[in-house]
Design a protein around this motif. Structure first.
Motif, mmCIF file in Angstrom:
data_model
loop_
_atom_site.group_PDB
_atom_site.id
_atom_site.type_symbol
_atom_site.label_atom_id
_atom_site.label_comp_id
_atom_site.label_asym_id
_atom_site.label_seq_id
_atom_site.Cartn_x
_atom_site.Cartn_y
_atom_site.Cartn_z
ATOM 1 N N UNK A 160 0.841 -1.204 0.000
ATOM 2 C CA UNK A 160 0.000 0.000 0.000
ATOM 3 C C UNK A 160 0.876 1.254 0.000
ATOM 4 N N UNK A 161 1.925 1.260 0.811
ATOM 5 C CA UNK A 161 2.832 2.407 0.865
ATOM 6 C C UNK A 161 3.492 2.651 -0.488
ATOM 7 N N UNK A 162 3.975 1.552 -1.108
ATOM 8 C CA UNK A 162 4.672 1.677 -2.390
ATOM 9 C C UNK A 162 3.718 2.108 -3.500
ATOM 10 N N UNK A 163 2.553 1.449 -3.587
ATOM 11 C CA UNK A 163 1.607 1.731 -4.673
ATOM 12 C C UNK A 163 1.030 3.131 -4.561
ATOM 13 N N UNK A 164 0.694 3.545 -3.328
ATOM 14 C CA UNK A 164 0.046 4.846 -3.131
ATOM 15 C C UNK A 164 1.047 5.958 -2.824
ATOM 16 N N UNK A 165 2.325 5.600 -2.705
ATOM 17 C CA UNK A 165 3.369 6.619 -2.539
ATOM 18 C C UNK A 165 3.235 7.425 -1.260
ATOM 19 N N UNK A 166 2.895 6.748 -0.160
ATOM 20 C CA UNK A 166 2.792 7.451 1.131
ATOM 21 C C UNK A 166 3.159 6.504 2.252
ATOM 22 N N UNK A 167 3.740 7.053 3.332
ATOM 23 C CA UNK A 167 4.004 6.198 4.497
ATOM 24 C C UNK A 167 2.912 6.380 5.550
ATOM 25 N N UNK A 168 1.880 7.145 5.207
ATOM 26 C CA UNK A 168 0.766 7.361 6.151
ATOM 27 C C UNK A 168 -0.257 6.239 5.990
ATOM 28 N N UNK A 169 0.144 5.035 6.387
ATOM 29 C CA UNK A 169 -0.707 3.846 6.214
ATOM 30 C C UNK A 169 -0.877 3.146 7.558
ATOM 31 N N UNK A 170 -2.135 2.889 7.939
ATOM 32 C CA UNK A 170 -2.434 2.225 9.216
ATOM 33 C C UNK A 170 -3.172 0.915 8.936
ATOM 34 N N UNK A 171 -2.642 -0.238 9.395
ATOM 35 C CA UNK A 171 -3.377 -1.504 9.279
ATOM 36 C C UNK A 171 -4.537 -1.498 10.281
ATOM 37 N N UNK A 172 -5.698 -2.042 9.870
ATOM 38 C CA UNK A 172 -6.889 -1.947 10.719
ATOM 39 C C UNK A 172 -7.735 -3.216 10.628
ATOM 40 N N UNK A 173 -8.306 -3.585 11.767
ATOM 41 C CA UNK A 173 -9.283 -4.677 11.794
ATOM 42 C C UNK A 173 -10.529 -4.215 12.537
ATOM 43 N N UNK A 174 -11.673 -4.315 11.881
ATOM 44 C CA UNK A 174 -12.939 -3.981 12.542
ATOM 45 C C UNK A 174 -13.337 -5.054 13.551
ATOM 46 N N UNK A 175 -12.770 -6.238 13.404
ATOM 47 C CA UNK A 175 -13.095 -7.346 14.318
ATOM 48 C C UNK A 175 -12.322 -7.187 15.637
ATOM 49 N N UNK A 176 -10.990 -7.020 15.539
ATOM 50 C CA UNK A 176 -10.155 -6.949 16.747
ATOM 51 C C UNK A 176 -9.919 -5.507 17.203
ATOM 52 N N UNK A 177 -10.268 -4.538 16.349
ATOM 53 C CA UNK A 177 -10.047 -3.109 16.569
ATOM 54 C C UNK A 177 -8.562 -2.750 16.575
ATOM 55 N N UNK A 178 -7.733 -3.638 16.033
ATOM 56 C CA UNK A 178 -6.320 -3.297 15.854
ATOM 57 C C UNK A 178 -6.227 -2.044 14.979
ATOM 58 N N UNK A 179 -5.418 -1.104 15.396
ATOM 59 C CA UNK A 179 -5.235 0.131 14.622
ATOM 60 C C UNK A 179 -6.156 1.262 15.037
ATOM 61 N N UNK A 180 -7.165 0.963 15.889
ATOM 62 C CA UNK A 180 -8.145 2.013 16.207
ATOM 63 C C UNK A 180 -7.516 3.165 16.984
ATOM 64 N N UNK A 181 -6.579 2.861 17.911
ATOM 65 C CA UNK A 181 -5.977 3.959 18.675
ATOM 66 C C UNK A 181 -5.141 4.862 17.768
ATOM 67 N N UNK A 182 -4.469 4.264 16.765
ATOM 68 C CA UNK A 182 -3.700 5.078 15.811
ATOM 69 C C UNK A 182 -4.621 5.965 14.970
ATOM 70 N N UNK A 183 -5.728 5.371 14.509
ATOM 71 C CA UNK A 183 -6.675 6.140 13.690
ATOM 72 C C UNK A 183 -7.244 7.293 14.516
ATOM 73 N N UNK A 184 -7.621 7.011 15.768
ATOM 74 C CA UNK A 184 -8.168 8.066 16.637
ATOM 75 C C UNK A 184 -7.143 9.172 16.878
ATOM 76 N N UNK A 185 -5.887 8.792 17.047
ATOM 77 C CA UNK A 185 -4.815 9.776 17.269
ATOM 78 C C UNK A 185 -4.724 10.748 16.090
ATOM 79 N N UNK A 186 -4.747 10.175 14.885
ATOM 80 C CA UNK A 186 -4.675 10.997 13.661
ATOM 81 C C UNK A 186 -5.900 11.911 13.560
ATOM 82 N N UNK A 187 -7.085 11.355 13.869
ATOM 83 C CA UNK A 187 -8.323 12.133 13.793
ATOM 84 C C UNK A 187 -8.300 13.281 14.793
ATOM 85 N N UNK A 188 -7.965 12.957 16.046
ATOM 86 C CA UNK A 188 -8.010 13.983 17.105
ATOM 87 C C UNK A 188 -6.998 15.090 16.844
ATOM 88 N N UNK A 189 -5.803 14.740 16.367
ATOM 89 C CA UNK A 189 -4.816 15.790 16.110
ATOM 90 C C UNK A 189 -5.248 16.663 14.929
#
Length: 195
Positions: A160-189
């Motif tokens: 994803x980083x290589x194809x889309x040319x960005x390092x702003x990539x967060x892996x996420x799972x709606x089942x385990x909520x992995x990545x949710x704290x990172x996503x919230x951090x980006x949103x809140x800031x």
């Protein structure tokens, strides 16, 4: 145990004239029709069924606004790249999405969802280029990582980083909520910077 965030559905807009006028900051979620946008929104908010999930891709046909903690909006945009709707409808959605993204000064962040199990598509690339062209800040979230092994996840994130040319990539799972704290951090800031 999911922590619930205070969220309420406010309106479904099919025309820019019905967008909220209260100047609160907005965070937009966009991606292909079957990328798991509604599941991500529900898991981020810890609220089941707030954004309607469906086994039928392309169910979101309006721009849906959710008021979060009385202070900013999550904006759920119609999925793109879904073939089973009429050309006219797809064109109308496309124009509505473009007008929203291009003309909305309240938009502080766009979150582009891609399916971790597949390489980002041409539509994903076009959307990312469009956001960049208009100078709109964005992050990429790779959904459905719970369906991949640790090795496959690493590869998916790198791809994803290589194809889309960005390092702003967060892996996420709606089942385990992995990545949710990172996503919230980006949103809140992003929201804090706008106020």
């Amino acid at each position: 145990m999911m922590k619930e965030t205070k969220a309420q559905f406010v309106l479904a807009a099919t025309d820019p004239s019905s967008f909220p006028r209260d100047q609160r900051a907005e965070v937009a979620f966009l991606g292909r029709s079957n990328v798991g946008k509604s599941s991500l929104l529900n898991s981020l908010l810890g609220v089941r069924g707030l954004a309607r999930t469906s086994s039928t891709p392309g169910r979101t046909q309006s721009i849906n606004f959710f008021l979060i903690e009385q202070s900013f909006y999550f904006v759920d945009l119609p999925g793109y790249g879904y073939a089973k709707t009429s050309k006219e409808k797809r064109r109308a959605w496309g124009q509505l999405i473009e007008r929203y993204l291009a003309e909305r000064p309240q938009l502080v962040l766009s979150i582009l969802l891609v399916d971790a199990r597949h390489e980002p598509t041409l539509s994903d690339l076009q959307m990312k280029s469009w956001l960049q062209h208009h100078g709109l800040p964005f992050w990429v979230v790779c959904t459905k990582v719970d369906k991949l092994s640790a090795n496959e996840r690493r590869k998916a994130q790198q791809q994803a980083m290589a194809t889309l040319g960005t390092d702003r990539v967060i892996p996420y799972s709606s089942i385990t909520r992995e990545g949710s704290s990172q996503v919230w951090e980006v949103i809140r800031s992003s929201v804090a910077r706008s106020s």
